[in-house]
Enzyme design. Structure first.
Site, short mmCIF file in Angstrom:
data_model
loop_
_atom_site.label_atom_id
_atom_site.label_comp_id
_atom_site.label_asym_id
_atom_site.label_seq_id
_atom_site.Cartn_x
_atom_site.Cartn_y
_atom_site.Cartn_z
CE LYS A 13 -4.29 -0.06 0.70
NZ LYS A 13 -5.16 -0.62 -0.35
CB THR A 59 -2.42 -3.44 -0.54
OG1 THR A 59 -3.73 -3.13 -0.99
CG2 THR A 59 -1.67 -4.25 -1.60
NE ARG A 176 27.08 29.82 -10.45
CZ ARG A 176 27.03 28.61 -10.98
NH1 ARG A 176 26.59 28.42 -12.21
NH2 ARG A 176 27.45 27.55 -10.29
CD GLN A 223 29.21 20.26 -11.45
OE1 GLN A 223 28.96 21.41 -11.06
NE2 GLN A 223 29.19 19.92 -12.73
CG HIS A 251 20.17 27.45 -14.70
ND1 HIS A 251 21.44 27.19 -14.25
CD2 HIS A 251 19.80 26.35 -15.41
CE1 HIS A 251 21.83 26.00 -14.70
NE2 HIS A 251 20.85 25.47 -15.39
O1 LIG Z 1 27.61 24.86 -11.11
C1 LIG Z 1 27.51 24.63 -12.34
N1 LIG Z 1 27.93 23.42 -12.82
C2 LIG Z 1 27.84 23.09 -14.15
O2 LIG Z 1 28.22 21.97 -14.57
C3 LIG Z 1 27.27 24.04 -15.00
N2 LIG Z 1 27.00 24.06 -16.33
C4 LIG Z 1 26.40 25.24 -16.60
O3 LIG Z 1 25.98 25.61 -17.75
N3 LIG Z 1 26.30 26.00 -15.48
C5 LIG Z 1 26.83 25.29 -14.46
N4 LIG Z 1 26.96 25.54 -13.13
#
Ligand SMILES: O=c1[nH]c(=O)c2[nH]c(=O)[nH]c2[nH]1
Length: 302
Positions: A13, A59, A176, A223, A251
Site C-alpha cells: 500500500k 495491501t 552569480r 558540483q 538557474h
Molecule cells: O555549477 C555549475 N555546474 C555546471 O556543470 C554548470 N553548467 C552550466 O551551464 N552552469 C553550471 N553551473
C-alpha cells in the site's frame, strides 16, 4: 514460442497518510507521515502468475497495520518503519523482505499571545523528511534523507574555466546566484543501526550541516558545493556510511535592462524553472562496504 518470466516484483500500500497526536499532557505533539509498505517473497510469484492469493497479505491489511502500530507511537519514521519491517517478515514466513518508506512533514508551534501554543501548529514546508527500510537477502538497511530543501545564495558563487566549443554561449561569471532544491539520502552503517540511533537528533544535525556547508562554501560549481555538503555530513556523523544527492541547478538569469536605459548590477533576475542543470553525486566514508541493495527501488538515485 517466446519464453517469458516474472522479474523483480513487490506489492503493498502506497502513501498511507498518518497523523499521530500525542496528548499525554495539554502540550500536544504531532507527527505527520506518508507511509508506503511493500512486500517481497519468492513464494508470492503465484499471485502474479496465477492469481493465487493464498499468500497475499492484502495491501489493505498493510494499511491497517500502519494505523494500528501508530497507536503505540511513531517516535521516528525510521524506528516506525523498522517495526513494520520486523512485523511483516516475522509474522509471515514467506515474506522475505520488502521496502518500507516514509515522508514526514514538519510542523511548528504557532506563537499566539506571545507564547508557543499547546495544540496549534503551522506547516513549515522547509523540507520533507524521508526514511526507508529495505530488507533484502536477510539484511536490513536503513536510509534517511530529505527532499525539497530549497536554498539560494545571492553571491559567493562563480562558474568559469569550462571548455568552450562552437556551441558554447554561456558567459563566465565570478558572481552569480546559486540556487538548488536539495534531495539527499544517507545510509546508516548496519552496526550503528544495531547499536541504536537517535534518528530524530541525527536528522536535525544533518539538515543543519547541509545548510551550514551550503552557506559557507564559496562555490566554484554546484558540483563542488555538493561535495562540501556531503563531506561535512560524513565527517561529522559517525553513523553515516554514505550520502547521495540530487541537486537541480535552479538557474537565475540576469535580465538585460539596457533596452530601458537601465543598468543591472546583479539585482534583477529571471528565475527559470526549466531546463535545469542536474548534479548528482555520492560522498562515501572510506573503507565501508558498498550496499547496493539498500538503494534498490528508491526513487531519484542511481
Ligand atoms: O555549477 C555549475 N555546474 C555546471 O556543470 C554548470 N553548467 C552550466 O551551464 N552552469 C553550471 N553551473
Amino acid at each position: 514460442m517466446t519464453a517469458v518470466r516474472l522479474g523483480d516484483n513487490k506489492y503493498g500500500k502506497a502513501e498511507v497518510r498518518l497523523v499521530r497526536v500525542t496528548r499525554d499532557t495539554a502540550r500536544h505533539e504531532i507527527e505527520d507521515l506518508n507511509v508506503t509498505s511493500q512486500l517481497r517473497g519468492a513464494r508470492l510469484e503465484g499471485s502474479f502468475l496465477e492469481g493465487d492469493n493464498s499468500l497475499v497479505v492484502a495491501t489493505d491489511t498493510q494499511k491497517n497495520t500502519v494505523y494500528a502500530f501508530a497507536r503505540d507511537g511513531v517516535g521516528s519514521p525510521e524506528a516506525f518503519l523498522l517495526r513494520l519491517a520486523e512485523h511483516f517478515t516475522g509474522e509471515f514466513d514467506w515474506i522475505e523482505g520488502g521496502l518500507w518508506q516514509a515522508e514526514q512533514y514538519s510542523w511548528e508551534r504557532i506563537v499566539a499571545g506571545g507564547a508557543e501554543h499547546d495544540h496549534s501548529f503551522a506547516r513549515t514546508n522547509r523540507a520533507t523528511r524521508l526514511a526507508a527500510v529495505q530488507v533484502v537477502d536477510g539484511e536490513t538497511h536503513v536510509t534517511a534523507g530529505l527532499t525539497d530543501l530549497t536554498v539560494l545564495k545571492s553571491t559567493g558563487s562563480e562558474f568559469h574555466g569550462f571548455p568552450r566549443d562552437r556551441y558554447t554561449t554561456l558567459a563566465e561569471t565570478t558572481d552569480r546566484i546559486l540556487a538548488t532544491s536539495v534531495t539527499a539520502r544517507w545510509r546508516y552503517l548496519p552496526e550503528a543501526v544495531a547499536a541504536g540511533i537517535d534518528y530524530n537528533a541525527v536528522y536535525a544535525e544533518v539538515e543543519a550541516l547541509l545548510l551550514d556547508a551550503f552557506a559557507s562554501t564559496h562555490s566554484l560549481a554546484l558540483q563542488q558545493t555538493l561535495w562540501e555538503m556531503g563531506k561535512a555530513v560524513v565527517e561529522a556523523v559517525d553513523a553515516i556510511a554514505e550520502i547521495r544527492f540530487a541537486m537541480p541547478n535552479k538557474h537565475h538569469f540576469l535580465v538585460d535592462l539596457a533596452p530601458f536605459g537601465l543598468d543591472n548590477p546583479n539585482e534583477v533576475f529571471f528565475a527559470a524553472d526549466r531546463p535545469y542543470g542536474l548534479i548528482e553525486g555520492t560522498v562515501v566514508r572510506d573503507g565501508v562496504a558498498e550496499a547496493p541493495n539498500a538503494w534498490k527501488d528508491l526513487p531519484g538515485f542511481i
